[in-house]
Design an enzyme around this catalytic site. Structure first.
Site, PDB file in Angstrom:
ATOM      1  N   HIS A  93     -19.891  14.066 -27.622  1.00 37.41           N
ATOM      2  CA  HIS A  93     -19.503  13.192 -28.734  1.00 37.41           C
ATOM      3  C   HIS A  93     -19.290  11.741 -28.339  1.00 37.41           C
ATOM      4  CE1 HIS A  93     -15.747  14.685 -27.040  1.00 37.41           C
ATOM      5  NE2 HIS A  93     -15.049  13.803 -27.708  1.00 37.41           N
TER       6      HIS A  93
ATOM      7  N   PHE B  38      -7.349  20.642 -23.977  1.00 39.11           N
ATOM      8  CA  PHE B  38      -7.924  19.332 -24.306  1.00 39.11           C
ATOM      9  C   PHE B  38      -9.332  19.224 -23.698  1.00 39.11           C
ATOM     10  CE2 PHE B  38      -8.356  14.755 -23.270  1.00 39.11           C
ATOM     11  CZ  PHE B  38      -8.267  14.255 -24.547  1.00 39.11           C
ATOM     12  N   ASP B  39     -10.186  18.349 -24.260  1.00 41.83           N
ATOM     13  CA  ASP B  39     -11.596  18.369 -23.823  1.00 41.83           C
ATOM     14  C   ASP B  39     -11.822  18.048 -22.348  1.00 41.83           C
ATOM     15  OD1 ASP B  39     -11.085  15.709 -24.269  1.00 41.83           O
ATOM     16  OD2 ASP B  39     -12.711  15.377 -25.703  1.00 41.83           O
TER      17      ASP B  39
ATOM     18  N   TYR C 132       0.830  -1.211   0.000  1.00 46.82           N
ATOM     19  CA  TYR C 132       0.000   0.000   0.000  1.00 46.82           C
ATOM     20  C   TYR C 132       0.860   1.255   0.000  1.00 46.82           C
ATOM     21  CZ  TYR C 132      -3.881   3.115   1.013  1.00 46.82           C
ATOM     22  OH  TYR C 132      -4.816   4.096   0.942  1.00 46.82           O
TER      23      TYR C 132
ATOM     24  N   ALA D 210       1.079  15.144 -22.035  1.00 45.62           N
ATOM     25  CA  ALA D 210       0.689  13.823 -22.541  1.00 45.62           C
ATOM     26  C   ALA D 210       1.624  13.331 -23.649  1.00 45.62           C
ATOM     27  CB  ALA D 210      -0.750  13.863 -23.041  1.00 45.62           C
TER      28      ALA D 210
ATOM     29  N   LYS E 172      -0.425   8.073 -23.246  1.00 46.58           N
ATOM     30  CA  LYS E 172       0.188   8.450 -24.518  1.00 46.58           C
ATOM     31  C   LYS E 172       1.689   8.169 -24.451  1.00 46.58           C
ATOM     32  CE  LYS E 172      -3.856  10.747 -24.603  1.00 46.58           C
ATOM     33  NZ  LYS E 172      -4.589  11.326 -23.490  1.00 46.58           N
TER      34      LYS E 172
ATOM     35  N   ASP F 205       0.614  20.410 -19.977  1.00 47.52           N
ATOM     36  CA  ASP F 205      -0.128  19.181 -20.199  1.00 47.52           C
ATOM     37  C   ASP F 205       0.798  18.349 -21.077  1.00 47.52           C
ATOM     38  OD1 ASP F 205      -1.685  17.113 -21.113  1.00 47.52           O
ATOM     39  OD2 ASP F 205      -3.497  18.321 -21.345  1.00 47.52           O
TER      40      ASP F 205
END
Ligand SMILES: *Cc1c(COP(=O)(O)O)cnc(C)c1O
Length: 459
Positions: A450, A124-125, A72, A217, A258, A215
């Protein structure tokens, strides 16, 4: 003559793919409400829906799974991951999260005061969603070339720094919660941000005491573009470039689905102890104890090894090379695409592909559906369905500037022969584009519609 090169890996395990007929696919896509997110993966031949969480791991990563320490607290895989991230990113404080949006949740809770703006190239969304849920207002300030699918600018993910500074002056620095640089810039085609631009964005932000986050990614792909396109970086290693890039900011969030070369996971990193301490509190309620943050020990081991592999030059040359290979094939058949081709996929320009179908009739969706029926290839609309928004005052639809279809390429998964099938299928559709019809939406959710929307073809 250019020397021919092939994949810098060989295949040890194979995953058979189910083949299907056109009739079967017509039935399946109808049942799915003409939304490819509703298809079963088994109903897809070549899946270019996303490059997220779809990478093939190496034998070294799979071997790492067996060394998972599922304690843990304080498992060894966390310390391996922490050391790798410190080495490549240069951030001292590293917090694993269950995926990228877990890190976004932490970041937006720490930085956003309701009613403040978050400035960036293009958010990004899921990031937009998190910003809005915390009462923030996302603002996209990508350079104009970034919104022109035909501009050959080498760094179309750059932030318009002048525009950013006037925005800060106009609204006042107190009204800006933070700046977020997305590398590469997903929404306009995986377009890179240059080092010069990152540097000047951070200089302006720091002048007004505004924190800058990345960000990250697709950080390695961005670094590869800097290395191959920006003067002064041609002889630097990807790691050196990454270290410099991140050194200008205060921290990052990352979806490891990614450039982590793994199937799940994320990271929140920072150089500041105070921010880390706040992040830990949030991690404990939303993600898990800070040495696992929602990840299994074995998953952190695979991520640590994936991050070391993703910065290897031969890997990146092959990766970006495959994306460019598909782009070139499509160009050879005159299919209108976003150029230059970005890092993780080829984006088709639906406005030029189907000039007769207005944005209100989802031209991108029409291409996505036709390609699936034709070739069993799944890709995704990033246009009206994904990004159109109702104006809160007038109730009128605001359509996005870009109407794109993304062919995202999973890392190390498909060969260039698969790319040939994709290019052939799309070129066929382009040759008979006058037969395509638009769509109307018959069901939509209030946010991120979407993913679950249902469509019907127009007569
Ligand atoms: C995927 C992605 C995210 C969100 O990460 P998840 O792991 O899917 O939660 C955020 N920003 C960018 C640029 C992404 O590509």
């Amino acid at each position: 003559m250019k020397k021919i090169t092939a994949e810098p890996y060989r295949i040890k395990v194979v995953e058979p793919i189910k083949m299907s007929t056109r009739e079967e696919r017509e039935q399946w896509i109808r049942d799915a409400g003409y939304n490819v997110f509703g298809l079963k993966a088994e109903q897809v031949y070549i899946d270019l829906l996303t490059d997220s969480g779809t990478s093939a791991m190496s034998d070294n990563q799979w071997a790492g799974l067996m060394l998972g320490d599922e304690s843990y607290a304080g498992c060894r895989n966390f310390y391996n991951l922490e050391a790798t991230v410190q080495d490549i990113f240069g951030f001292k404080y590293v917090l694993p999260t269950h995926q990228g949006r877990g890190a976004e949740n932490i970041m937006t809770q720490i930085f956003i005061k309701p009613g403040t703006y978050v400035l960036g190239n293009m958010h990004f969304d899921s990031t937009r969603g998190h910003i809005k849920l915390k009462g923030g207002i996302p603002v996209d300030l990508v350079i104009d070339e970034g919104l022109d699918p035909q501009s050959q600018h080498p760094f179309k993910g750059n932030i318009n720094v002048e525009k950013m500074e006037s925005f800060i002056k106009e609204h006042g620095p107190d009204k800006i919660s933070f700046v977020l640089i997305t590398v590469t810039c997903n929404n306009n085609g995986g377009q890179p941000v240059s080092m010069v631009n990152i540097k000047s964005t951070c200089e302006v932000a720091s002048k007004y005491n505004i924190p800058v986050m990345f960000d990250a990614a697709r950080f390695a792909e961005n670094c590869y573009f800097i290395r191959t396109r920006e003067k002064g970086y041609e002889n630097k290693s990807i790691k050196e470039i990454a270290r410099e890039m991140f050194s200008y900011g205060d921290g990052c969030v990352m979806s490891s689905k990614k450039d982590g070369l793994v199937n799940i996971g994320g990271l929140f990193c920072t150089k500041h102890k105070e921010i880390y301490e706040q992040a830990i509190q949030l991690s404990i309620v939303y993600e898990g104890f800070p040495t696992y943050g929602g990840q299994a020990g074995r998953d952190m081991e695979a991520l640590s090894r994936g991050l070391q592999e993703v910065i290897q030059e031969p890997y990146l040359a092959d990766r970006i090379g495959q994306v460019q290979y598909l782009g070139q094939k499509l160009k050879d058949r005159n299919v209108p695409i976003v150029e230059p081709v970005g890092g993780h996929g080829v984006y088709v320009d639906a406005k030029r592909f189907l000039p007769n179908i207005p944005q209100s009739q989802f031209p991108g969706q029409a291409i996505v559906v036709a390609l699936y029926i034709n070739s069993g290839v799944r890709c995704v609309e990033l246009g009206t369905s994904a990004f159109a928004e109702k104006d809160e005052k007038t109730g009128e639809m605001i359509y996005p500037d870009l109407e794109l279809v993304r062919l995202a390429i999973p890392r190390r998964v498909y060969t260039n022969r698969h790319m040939d099938v994709v290019a052939e299928g799309l070129a066929d559709i382009y040759d008979r584009r006058h037969e395509l019809k638009g769509f109307k939406i018959v069901y939509e959710a209030p946010v991120l519609r979407h993913f679950t929307a249902r469509f019907e073809p127009l007569k």
